[in-house]
Motif scaffolding. Structure first.
Motif, PDB file in Angstrom:
ATOM      1  N   VAL A  26      -0.757 -12.017  -8.489  1.00 34.16           N
ATOM      2  CA  VAL A  26      -0.387 -10.667  -8.074  1.00 34.16           C
ATOM      3  C   VAL A  26      -0.266 -10.588  -6.567  1.00 34.16           C
ATOM      4  O   VAL A  26       0.654  -9.957  -6.021  1.00 34.16           O
ATOM      5  N   LEU A  56       3.033  -9.372  -4.442  1.00 31.60           N
ATOM      6  CA  LEU A  56       3.005  -8.295  -3.443  1.00 31.60           C
ATOM      7  C   LEU A  56       3.472  -8.794  -2.084  1.00 31.60           C
ATOM      8  O   LEU A  56       4.176  -8.103  -1.353  1.00 31.60           O
ATOM      9  N   THR A  59       7.237  -8.824  -1.731  1.00 28.19           N
ATOM     10  CA  THR A  59       7.952  -7.568  -1.490  1.00 28.19           C
ATOM     11  C   THR A  59       8.119  -7.286  -0.012  1.00 28.19           C
ATOM     12  O   THR A  59       8.994  -6.510   0.384  1.00 28.19           O
ATOM     13  N   TYR A 112       3.500  -0.374   0.305  1.00 24.30           N
ATOM     14  CA  TYR A 112       3.565  -0.491  -1.156  1.00 24.30           C
ATOM     15  C   TYR A 112       2.387  -1.308  -1.675  1.00 24.30           C
ATOM     16  O   TYR A 112       1.779  -0.991  -2.693  1.00 24.30           O
ATOM     17  N   ALA A 113       2.035  -2.378  -0.973  1.00 26.24           N
ATOM     18  CA  ALA A 113       0.922  -3.206  -1.399  1.00 26.24           C
ATOM     19  C   ALA A 113      -0.391  -2.433  -1.345  1.00 26.24           C
ATOM     20  O   ALA A 113      -1.225  -2.523  -2.258  1.00 26.24           O
ATOM     21  N   ARG A 155      -0.600  -0.015  -4.295  1.00 28.47           N
ATOM     22  CA  ARG A 155      -0.927  -0.655  -5.560  1.00 28.47           C
ATOM     23  C   ARG A 155      -2.412  -0.995  -5.628  1.00 28.47           C
ATOM     24  O   ARG A 155      -3.043  -0.873  -6.674  1.00 28.47           O
ATOM     25  N   GLN A 212      -4.256   2.293  -6.335  1.00 36.27           N
ATOM     26  CA  GLN A 212      -4.090   2.640  -7.750  1.00 36.27           C
ATOM     27  C   GLN A 212      -5.016   1.799  -8.624  1.00 36.27           C
ATOM     28  O   GLN A 212      -5.596   2.293  -9.609  1.00 36.27           O
ATOM     29  N   TYR A 213      -5.202   0.543  -8.262  1.00 36.33           N
ATOM     30  CA  TYR A 213      -6.072  -0.337  -9.048  1.00 36.33           C
ATOM     31  C   TYR A 213      -7.518   0.154  -8.980  1.00 36.33           C
ATOM     32  O   TYR A 213      -8.224   0.246 -10.006  1.00 36.33           O
ATOM     33  N   ARG A 229       0.269   8.920  -7.466  1.00 35.55           N
ATOM     34  CA  ARG A 229       1.608   8.335  -7.525  1.00 35.55           C
ATOM     35  C   ARG A 229       2.435   8.855  -6.370  1.00 35.55           C
ATOM     36  O   ARG A 229       2.471  10.056  -6.122  1.00 35.55           O
ATOM     37  N   ARG A 265      10.237   2.092  -0.980  1.00 36.04           N
ATOM     38  CA  ARG A 265       9.613   0.841  -0.489  1.00 36.04           C
ATOM     39  C   ARG A 265      10.254   0.406   0.810  1.00 36.04           C
ATOM     40  O   ARG A 265      11.453   0.508   0.991  1.00 36.04           O
TER      41      ARG A 265
END
Length: 407
Positions: free
Chosen positions: A366, A370, A373, A378-379, A382, A385-386, A397, A403
């Motif tokens: 993962v 990331l 990208t 963005y990383a 994420r 969110q985790y 969200r 991005r």
């Protein structure tokens, strides 16, 4: 004088090769190539390997040539066993005489063709085989005689080559007694020197008749003004020396190779005569160190340049001394090294399978995605969110941020 001796291993090798041929076998297993000291025919009954080893044991550097080239003419001694009954052509004769005139201490050895050791071989085998094999041996001997006579019968009964004359219309005979300086210390009864032609060395008058004495470019005939019979039988010459009181150069003429080829040199008395030939090449005031064996098929080819020239392919350095001595060994070890490093011998090994239960590999994968990208915002999103999912909080969200804008 150089101590000319043949090494014990050479004699043993000849004896083993002769016995290994086998009694009563077909002639396909008997090597009969004439006048060769290298290649597949080096061990032939008509070969010159044993004589060349005698020169090598006496301290000479020995090499073989197929044509007359500048490289050949740089040697001190030239030995010629022609495989045909034709003697030296005028062009080749003048080339040799000019070569002799260039430096002192040089020797040219000519050995006539009028002998075939395979006939002698089958004759010796005939008395040693079982009665059931004698018919086959007699057939092989008859075929050898027929093949030899077929070549010989097309020759003129008498030919003058200026340096010597040959008379072939004479009966076959064995030299029962020996005369001349070389006969000292030789038991003639134990020799087997076969003569089928008569060699007549030139005298002072006949040698001048073969040249145009008014030609300024004529070959230096003064080098061969004197004739000495080194070995003879009765009044007949077997080995003759052509030379001069004004030069240490010489030409050695031998009627045939019945005591110089591989098979005849098994005889100890013949080896003594061959040693005298080697010693004869060592003059009193000069020390020759190289011998060239001229191996011809049919006529003699004379080239003004060497067969190989430098700079053609880039690999010529492998043929130069001393690399030419170790080139084959180097190539062999390089091949062994390649086989040791690169090929896979035996069954291929099965690599251990990757474990899917290792969560660390999942995190690394993962992270790699990331990073691919190239979007730091963005990383981070994420990762947040985790953590929110793991804590049971509401997932945040981002719906209006593209991005790349959070870099």
């Amino acid at each position: 004088m150089i101590g000319a001796r043949i090494s014990r291993w050479t004699v043993l090798l000849l004896l083993v090769c002769t016995l290994a041929i086998g009694c009563g076998r077909k002639s396909d297993n008997l090597q009969t190539g004439y006048g060769k000291r290298t290649g597949n025919q080096a061990g032939s009954v008509n070969g010159t390997k044993a004589l060349s080893e005698m020169f090598r044991d006496a301290g000479y550097y020995v090499r073989s040539y197929g044509v007359v080239s500048p490289s050949l003419l740089r040697h001190d001694v030239i030995v010629w066993f022609p495989d045909s009954f034709d003697g030296p052509t005028p062009e080749f004769r003048d080339t040799i005489l000019n070569w002799l005139n260039e430096e002192e201490g040089r020797t040219f050895i000519y050995v006539g063709r009028d002998f075939d050791a395979s006939i002698e071989y089958w004759g010796d085998v005939l008395n040693k085989v079982d009665p059931t094999q004698k018919f086959d041996v007699m057939r092989q001997r008859s075929l050898a005689i027929e093949s030899f006579d077929k070549l010989r019968n097309y020759q003129s009964p008498e030919v003058n080559y200026t340096l010597y004359k040959i008379e072939r219309d004479v009966p076959r005979r064995i030299a029962s007694s020996l005369t001349g300086p070389w006969a000292k210390g030789i038991d003639a009864a134990k020799t087997k020197i076969e003569l089928r032609s008569r060699m007549i060395p030139p005298d002072e008058d006949s040698i001048y008749e073969g040249f145009n004495t008014y030609d300024e470019d004529a070959a230096p005939i003064h080098l061969v003004e004197d004739t000495e019979i080194l070995l003879g039988t009765g009044k007949e010459a077997i080995v003759a020396r052509l030379g001069s009181d004004y030069s240490d150069n010489q030409i050695i003429l031998v009627n045939n190779g019945s005591f110089l080829l591989n098979l005849p040199l098994v005889n100890p008395e013949h080896r003594k005569l061959a040693a005298k030939l080697v010693n004869q090449c060592d003059p009193a005031y000069y020390a020759p160190d190289s011998v060239a064996f001229l191996e011809t098929e049919g006529g003699v080819r004379i080239m003004n340049a060497d067969q190989s020239t430098d700079g053609n392919s880039g690999w010529e350095w492998l043929s130069k001394w001393p690399l030419n001595l170790v080139g084959l060994q180097m190539a062999w070890w390089l091949i062994v090294l390649c086989f040791a490093l690169y090929p896979i011998f035996g069954r291929a090994k099965r690599l251990p399978s990757a474990e899917t239960s290792d969560f660390k590999k999942h995190i690394d994968s993962v992270g790699d995605l990331l990073q691919a990208t190239d979007d730091h915002g963005y990383a981070q999103l994420r990762i947040q969110q985790y953590h929110q999912v793991m804590k049971g909080d509401t997932v945040y969200r981002r719906s209006k941020v593209r991005r790349g804008e959070g870099k």
